[in-house]
Design an enzyme around this catalytic site. Structure first.
Site, PDB file in Angstrom:
ATOM      1  N   GLU A   1     -15.218  -5.594   4.730  1.00 57.23           N
ATOM      2  CA  GLU A   1     -14.170  -6.094   3.830  1.00 57.23           C
ATOM      3  C   GLU A   1     -14.646  -7.461   3.345  1.00 57.23           C
ATOM      4  OE1 GLU A   1     -10.396  -6.792   5.729  1.00 57.23           O
ATOM      5  OE2 GLU A   1      -9.280  -6.862   3.856  1.00 57.23           O
TER       6      GLU A   1
ATOM      7  N   HIS B   1     -11.645  -0.221   5.236  1.00 58.09           N
ATOM      8  CA  HIS B   1     -12.052  -0.835   3.965  1.00 58.09           C
ATOM      9  C   HIS B   1     -13.453  -0.395   3.523  1.00 58.09           C
ATOM     10  CE1 HIS B   1      -8.573  -3.351   3.291  1.00 58.09           C
ATOM     11  NE2 HIS B   1      -8.609  -3.685   4.560  1.00 58.09           N
TER      12      HIS B   1
ATOM     13  N   ASP C   1      -1.208  -3.307   3.762  1.00 57.42           N
ATOM     14  CA  ASP C   1       0.045  -3.987   4.095  1.00 57.42           C
ATOM     15  C   ASP C   1       1.003  -3.956   2.913  1.00 57.42           C
ATOM     16  OD1 ASP C   1      -0.848  -5.239   6.739  1.00 57.42           O
ATOM     17  OD2 ASP C   1      -2.415  -5.850   5.341  1.00 57.42           O
TER      18      ASP C   1
END
Ligand SMILES: *[C@@H]1O[C@H](CO)[C@@H](O)[C@H](O)[C@H]1NC(C)=O
Ligand SMILES: *[C@@H]1O[C@H](CO)[C@@H](O)[C@H](O)[C@H]1NC(C)=O
Ligand SMILES: *[C@@H]1O[C@H](CO)[C@@H](O)[C@H](O)[C@H]1NC(C)=O
Ligand SMILES: *[C@@H]1O[C@H](CO)[C@@H](O)[C@H](O)[C@H]1NC(C)=O
Ligand SMILES: *[C@@H]1O[C@H](CO)[C@@H](O)[C@H](O)[C@H]1NC(C)=O
Length: 515
Positions: free
Chosen positions: A364, A389, A447
């Site tokens: 990431e 990711h 999120d």
């Protein structure tokens, strides 16, 4: 393949002939057609055979997508905070919300390093936290220079360093002229979403990550209060269920939970509670498959603490085989320790012959060639089951080959990558390249609450319309759904069952929407 490799030379040749002869020799249209077909069949879903009904559905979807691409303001090219309203009002999104009953592998509950108790709650929209959780009795608030903190207590709580004195929210609201303003301000403290220019508010990765972490800290005292925790978890499942998500794998720090009288509960209690609530939710919603939890630690802790955490993870995995899926490290990768730093702790399960699957966040980052950039290869060396990711994967040919060969799927989170400043225009997301060659990928939302999104639909929109472009189609969507089952941590029997459950809902959806 040999013919393909020779093409560049042929092209150069054609070009020069073209130049010399004034365009008499154009490439063979049949060959062109064949190459286009070949590329199309290589992509995610390229091998899916569509039924007549699915083809009719596909025609409708692609027409909608075409209209979307022709819009003056193309949402995937814009920052999500500015694009959200446009996406919400687009026909394809409203269509999407019906289609996406996906099994997803979500990177929920992510948090990163810094202060003492950082935790991880981004499952439920912040409005619920403010309108429900903070309106319960015994809720105290204090103000730091940048944000707020909460605690539920039957008596005046002990003061917190660097925070104003604790005020009972009920009394504060009674004294406040306009409580809507107060509530909106608190909501602002719990999310990154802003109506202002996001580029100006979050100019750098350092800034956006530090405020990102603030939002977790602000929510911490609310969500770790036992009665709120239980309702929050149930509410979170409901919100994903409403977004047609049928299965979740959540990353969780499993924080210490507290009660009004100051009693606290450990991780085993929290895991058990999640398991009970998940079972109850499934009992109330028989077409929901369930939840599994990936226990996480922060990538800033010291090596001794990591050893202890991994030991605890091994124990939890043994004691809660149904709900516990494995272990991961979370937090800002560029600001944390590389995986290799924890090699002793991460080797413990194999050294002791105790099973503990890993689901590492890795890659990431945009910091090519650094120690952190090495995480993606190290995650594979530690036999990670998936890559969280994997934004950097396309820049690591060996890791990419390995991930493909052993089916280590990449969990792609488009909106998260944009908001946390790895990519601006989602048409340029590296997953475009991965999907063009049917690399094992699943789509996730990381999120959603903190990004002002909801469930999974917004991320699917960005994937399907943004980096999927005009190339991806109904077959791609089917493949992504199937991938999310295939690369989940469910047992082969559970996957079989999940797949048939999904297929039934899919067929029903297609029959209702193919005209
Ligand atoms: C909060 O949510 C719970 C569970 O959904 C509900 O029972 C309760 O009445 C709500 N409380 C408030 C203050 O809205
Ligand atoms: C968060 O809380 C602080 C008060 O401590 C306030 O100054 C700030 O403007 C609030 N809002 C946001 C969006 O951070
Ligand atoms: C309180 O603030 C000071 C100054 O900003 C900082 O150095 C210190 O680490 C903070 N303490 C805590 C416990 O956050
Ligand atoms: C409170 O503030 C909000 C937003 O600023 C406004 O829309 C609302 O009308 C105000 N309410 C009252 C009772 O003044
Ligand atoms: C990873 O798996 C390979 C092959 O099963 C095994 O030899 C190796 O010890 C494992 N390594 C770790 C760190 O788990």
């Amino acid at each position: 393949m040999a013919a393909l490799l020779q093409r560049p030379h042929a092209a150069v040749l054609c070009l020069s002939i073209l130049y010399l002869t004034g365009g008499m020799s154009i490439p063979d249209p049949k060959q062109r057609e064949a190459l286009i077909k070949q590329e199309s069949s290589m992509q995610t879903g390229g091998q899916q055979v569509l039924t007549d009904a699915e083809q009719r559905l596909n025609a409708r979807l692609l027409k909608m997508k075409q209209d979307e691409v022709e819009r003056e303001e193309f949402p995937p090219a814009m920052h999500f905070f500015k694009a959200r309203e446009l996406i919400r009002n687009s026909p394809i999104f409203n269509f999407d919300t019906i289609i996406f009953f996906y099994f997803i592998i979500i990177l929920l509950f992510t948090i990163s390093g810094g202060a003492l108790h950082l935790h991880d709650f981004s499952m439920v929209d912040v409005e619920w936290l403010v309108k429900n959780a903070t309106y319960r009795p015994h809720c105290y608030i204090c103000f730091t220079s940048r944000s707020v903190r909460f605690i539920f207590s039957s008596q005046q709580p002990k003061p917190l360093t660097n925070c104003s004195s604790w005020t009972l929210l009920e009394s504060l609201r009674a004294k406040t002229v306009n409580t809507t303003d107060l509530d909106n301000s608190i909501m602002g403290n719990l999310t990154l979403f802003t109506d202002k220019d996001p580029e100006a508010v979050y100019p750098t990765q350092t800034v956006v990550w530090s405020i990102f972490e603030e939002t977790f800290q602000a929510a911490y005292g609310l969500v770790t209060y036992a009665p709120v925790f239980k309702d929050y978890f149930y509410q979170g499942l409901s919100q994903f269920y409403m977004d047609n998500v049928m299965y979740l794998e959540l990353r969780a720090i499993l924080p210490e939970i507290y009660d009004l009288d100051g009693r606290t509960y450990d991780r085993a209690w929290t895991l058990k509670t999640c398991q009970d609530i998940s079972r109850q939710f499934v009992a109330n919603h028989p077409d929901f498959v369930g939840v599994r939890i990936i226990f996480t630690a922060k990538r800033t802790i010291n090596t001794n603490t990591m050893l202890k955490v991994v030991e605890e993870a091994m124990k939890l995995y043994r004691d809660f085989p149904d709900i516990m899926a494995g272990f991961d490290l979370v937090g800002w990768e560029d600001g944390g320790r590389p995986l290799w730093y924890y090699r002793d702790a991460l080797s413990l399960p194999v050294a002791r012959g105790v099973p503990l699957p890993f689901f590492f966040h890795a890659g990431e980052t945009n910091s090519q060639g650094t120690e952190i950039d090495q995480n993606i290869l190290d995650a594979l060396l530690f036999n990670t089951s998936r890559i969280g990711h994997g934004f950097a994967l396309t820049r690591h040919p060996v890791a990419k080959e390995w991930s493909r060969k052993y089916g280590v799927a990449v969990e792609v989170c488009p909106i998260s990558n944009q908001v946390l400043k790895l990519v601006k225009d989602l048409r340029n997301h590296p997953a475009a390249a991965l999907m063009s060659e049917n690399h094992p990928v699943v789509i996730s939302s990381d999120d959603p609450a903190i990004f002002g999104a909801f469930g999974l639909s917004y991320d699917f929109y960005e994937a399907f319309v943004g980096f999927g472009g005009m190339r991806s189609h109904v077959g791609s969507l089917k493949q992504l759904a199937i991938n999310s089952i295939r690369y989940s941590s469910l047992t082969p029997e559970q996957k079989e069952k999940a797949l048939s459950l999904w297929q039934r809902r899919w067929d029903k959806f297609v029959s209702e929407n193919a005209f």
